[in-house]
Scaffold this motif. Structure first.
Motif, mmCIF file in Angstrom:
data_model
loop_
_atom_site.group_PDB
_atom_site.id
_atom_site.type_symbol
_atom_site.label_atom_id
_atom_site.label_comp_id
_atom_site.label_asym_id
_atom_site.label_seq_id
_atom_site.Cartn_x
_atom_site.Cartn_y
_atom_site.Cartn_z
ATOM 1 N N LEU A 73 -23.920 30.580 -25.196
ATOM 2 C CA LEU A 73 -22.393 31.186 -25.160
ATOM 3 C C LEU A 73 -22.449 32.548 -25.103
ATOM 4 O O LEU A 73 -22.894 33.396 -25.637
ATOM 5 C CB LEU A 73 -21.848 30.542 -26.438
ATOM 6 C CG LEU A 73 -20.352 31.372 -26.268
ATOM 7 C CD1 LEU A 73 -19.426 30.788 -25.345
ATOM 8 C CD2 LEU A 73 -19.417 30.855 -27.838
ATOM 9 N N LEU A 74 -22.378 33.090 -23.887
ATOM 10 C CA LEU A 74 -22.163 34.305 -23.495
ATOM 11 C C LEU A 74 -20.769 35.042 -23.552
ATOM 12 O O LEU A 74 -19.799 34.256 -23.001
ATOM 13 C CB LEU A 74 -22.459 34.787 -22.057
ATOM 14 C CG LEU A 74 -23.844 33.946 -21.715
ATOM 15 C CD1 LEU A 74 -24.424 34.346 -20.140
ATOM 16 C CD2 LEU A 74 -25.045 34.447 -22.663
ATOM 17 N N THR A 75 -20.483 36.193 -24.249
ATOM 18 C CA THR A 75 -19.141 36.607 -24.394
ATOM 19 C C THR A 75 -19.355 37.946 -24.615
ATOM 20 O O THR A 75 -20.227 38.581 -25.305
ATOM 21 C CB THR A 75 -18.465 35.919 -25.623
ATOM 22 O OG1 THR A 75 -17.096 36.472 -25.969
ATOM 23 C CG2 THR A 75 -19.344 35.739 -26.977
ATOM 24 N N GLY A 76 -18.214 38.800 -24.545
ATOM 25 C CA GLY A 76 -18.167 40.391 -24.321
ATOM 26 C C GLY A 76 -17.186 40.327 -25.674
ATOM 27 O O GLY A 76 -16.854 41.752 -26.119
ATOM 28 N N ASP A 77 -16.642 39.271 -26.317
ATOM 29 C CA ASP A 77 -15.828 39.403 -27.391
ATOM 30 C C ASP A 77 -16.419 39.921 -28.689
ATOM 31 O O ASP A 77 -16.671 39.124 -29.535
ATOM 32 C CB ASP A 77 -15.067 38.156 -27.377
ATOM 33 C CG ASP A 77 -13.818 38.092 -28.446
ATOM 34 O OD1 ASP A 77 -13.537 39.187 -29.207
ATOM 35 O OD2 ASP A 77 -13.054 37.353 -28.607
ATOM 36 N N VAL A 78 -16.540 41.217 -28.951
ATOM 37 C CA VAL A 78 -17.237 41.802 -30.041
ATOM 38 C C VAL A 78 -16.387 41.628 -30.983
ATOM 39 O O VAL A 78 -16.985 41.307 -32.376
ATOM 40 C CB VAL A 78 -17.606 43.098 -29.789
ATOM 41 C CG1 VAL A 78 -18.058 43.752 -31.196
ATOM 42 C CG2 VAL A 78 -18.580 43.632 -28.633
ATOM 43 N N ARG A 79 -15.253 41.599 -31.210
ATOM 44 C CA ARG A 79 -14.288 41.581 -32.358
ATOM 45 C C ARG A 79 -14.490 40.249 -33.158
ATOM 46 O O ARG A 79 -14.558 40.157 -34.086
ATOM 47 C CB ARG A 79 -12.787 41.902 -31.961
ATOM 48 C CG ARG A 79 -12.002 42.050 -33.107
ATOM 49 C CD ARG A 79 -10.535 42.193 -32.733
ATOM 50 N NE ARG A 79 -10.242 41.034 -32.352
ATOM 51 C CZ ARG A 79 -8.783 40.975 -31.704
ATOM 52 N NH1 ARG A 79 -7.880 41.773 -31.437
ATOM 53 N NH2 ARG A 79 -8.512 39.570 -31.307
ATOM 54 N N ASP A 80 -14.399 39.328 -32.379
ATOM 55 C CA ASP A 80 -14.052 37.841 -32.825
ATOM 56 C C ASP A 80 -15.547 37.336 -32.870
ATOM 57 O O ASP A 80 -15.639 36.374 -34.000
ATOM 58 C CB ASP A 80 -13.191 37.011 -32.082
ATOM 59 C CG ASP A 80 -11.864 37.457 -32.000
ATOM 60 O OD1 ASP A 80 -11.594 37.781 -33.380
ATOM 61 O OD2 ASP A 80 -11.134 37.638 -31.199
ATOM 62 N N PHE A 81 -16.382 37.310 -31.836
ATOM 63 C CA PHE A 81 -17.898 36.809 -31.865
ATOM 64 C C PHE A 81 -18.896 37.650 -32.228
ATOM 65 O O PHE A 81 -19.984 37.133 -32.780
ATOM 66 C CB PHE A 81 -18.130 36.387 -30.573
ATOM 67 C CG PHE A 81 -17.572 35.067 -30.159
ATOM 68 C CD1 PHE A 81 -17.931 33.834 -30.621
ATOM 69 C CD2 PHE A 81 -16.285 35.110 -29.541
ATOM 70 C CE1 PHE A 81 -17.295 32.724 -30.352
ATOM 71 C CE2 PHE A 81 -15.546 33.682 -29.328
ATOM 72 C CZ PHE A 81 -15.919 32.401 -29.496
ATOM 73 N N GLY A 82 -18.646 39.134 -32.532
ATOM 74 C CA GLY A 82 -19.735 39.800 -32.991
ATOM 75 C C GLY A 82 -20.592 39.552 -33.960
ATOM 76 O O GLY A 82 -21.866 39.857 -33.854
ATOM 77 N N ARG A 83 -20.060 39.229 -35.197
ATOM 78 C CA ARG A 83 -20.953 39.043 -36.257
ATOM 79 C C ARG A 83 -21.812 37.792 -35.942
ATOM 80 O O ARG A 83 -22.866 37.439 -36.859
ATOM 81 C CB ARG A 83 -20.052 38.541 -37.479
ATOM 82 C CG ARG A 83 -19.148 37.370 -37.284
ATOM 83 C CD ARG A 83 -18.337 37.120 -38.510
ATOM 84 N NE ARG A 83 -17.023 36.693 -38.004
ATOM 85 C CZ ARG A 83 -16.111 36.558 -38.725
ATOM 86 N NH1 ARG A 83 -15.977 36.956 -39.908
ATOM 87 N NH2 ARG A 83 -14.963 36.045 -38.218
ATOM 88 N N TYR A 84 -21.667 36.997 -34.858
ATOM 89 C CA TYR A 84 -22.554 35.642 -34.477
ATOM 90 C C TYR A 84 -23.614 36.224 -33.465
ATOM 91 O O TYR A 84 -24.051 34.982 -33.087
ATOM 92 C CB TYR A 84 -21.674 34.551 -34.259
ATOM 93 C CG TYR A 84 -20.684 34.083 -35.532
ATOM 94 C CD1 TYR A 84 -21.069 33.759 -36.685
ATOM 95 C CD2 TYR A 84 -19.182 34.321 -35.140
ATOM 96 C CE1 TYR A 84 -20.091 33.520 -37.597
ATOM 97 C CE2 TYR A 84 -18.311 34.035 -36.200
ATOM 98 C CZ TYR A 84 -18.938 33.653 -37.325
ATOM 99 O OH TYR A 84 -18.069 33.327 -38.341
ATOM 100 N N PHE A 85 -23.660 37.318 -32.708
ATOM 101 C CA PHE A 85 -24.467 37.463 -31.752
ATOM 102 C C PHE A 85 -25.685 37.502 -32.459
ATOM 103 O O PHE A 85 -26.142 37.759 -33.258
ATOM 104 C CB PHE A 85 -24.193 38.876 -31.239
ATOM 105 C CG PHE A 85 -23.084 39.283 -30.294
ATOM 106 C CD1 PHE A 85 -22.251 38.050 -29.695
ATOM 107 C CD2 PHE A 85 -22.567 40.557 -30.183
ATOM 108 C CE1 PHE A 85 -21.156 38.348 -29.139
ATOM 109 C CE2 PHE A 85 -21.444 40.865 -29.275
ATOM 110 C CZ PHE A 85 -20.632 39.639 -28.941
#
Length: 72
Positions: A40-52
């Motif tokens: 899952l590629l996303t630039g949404d650091v605010r919502d997905f950042g802890r899951y990178f």
């Protein structure tokens, strides 16, 4: 676009244990899981950042840049 597959929205499906996402983001992850996506590629650091860099329901969450660097 021949390789694109549309998956149904997973309304009411639970998120993987321990995963907390905003209501607007849950369908994105759930669709990736349902499609059996590898990433899952996303630039949404605010919502997905802890899951990178983590696998959620079998899907590895990365920024597009991280993904591309790993493909070199």
């Amino acid at each position: 676009m021949d390789s694109v597959r549309i998956v149904p929205e997973m309304l009411g499906s639970p998120l993987p244990p321990g995963v907390q996402l905003a209501e607007k983001d849950a369908p994105i992850l759930l669709a990736a899981i349902e499609a059996r996506a590898t990433h899952l590629l996303t630039g949404d650091v605010r919502d997905f950042g802890r899951y990178f860099g983590k696998r959620l329901g079998g899907v590895l969450v990365l920024t597009p840049g991280e993904y591309l660097r790993g493909r070199q």
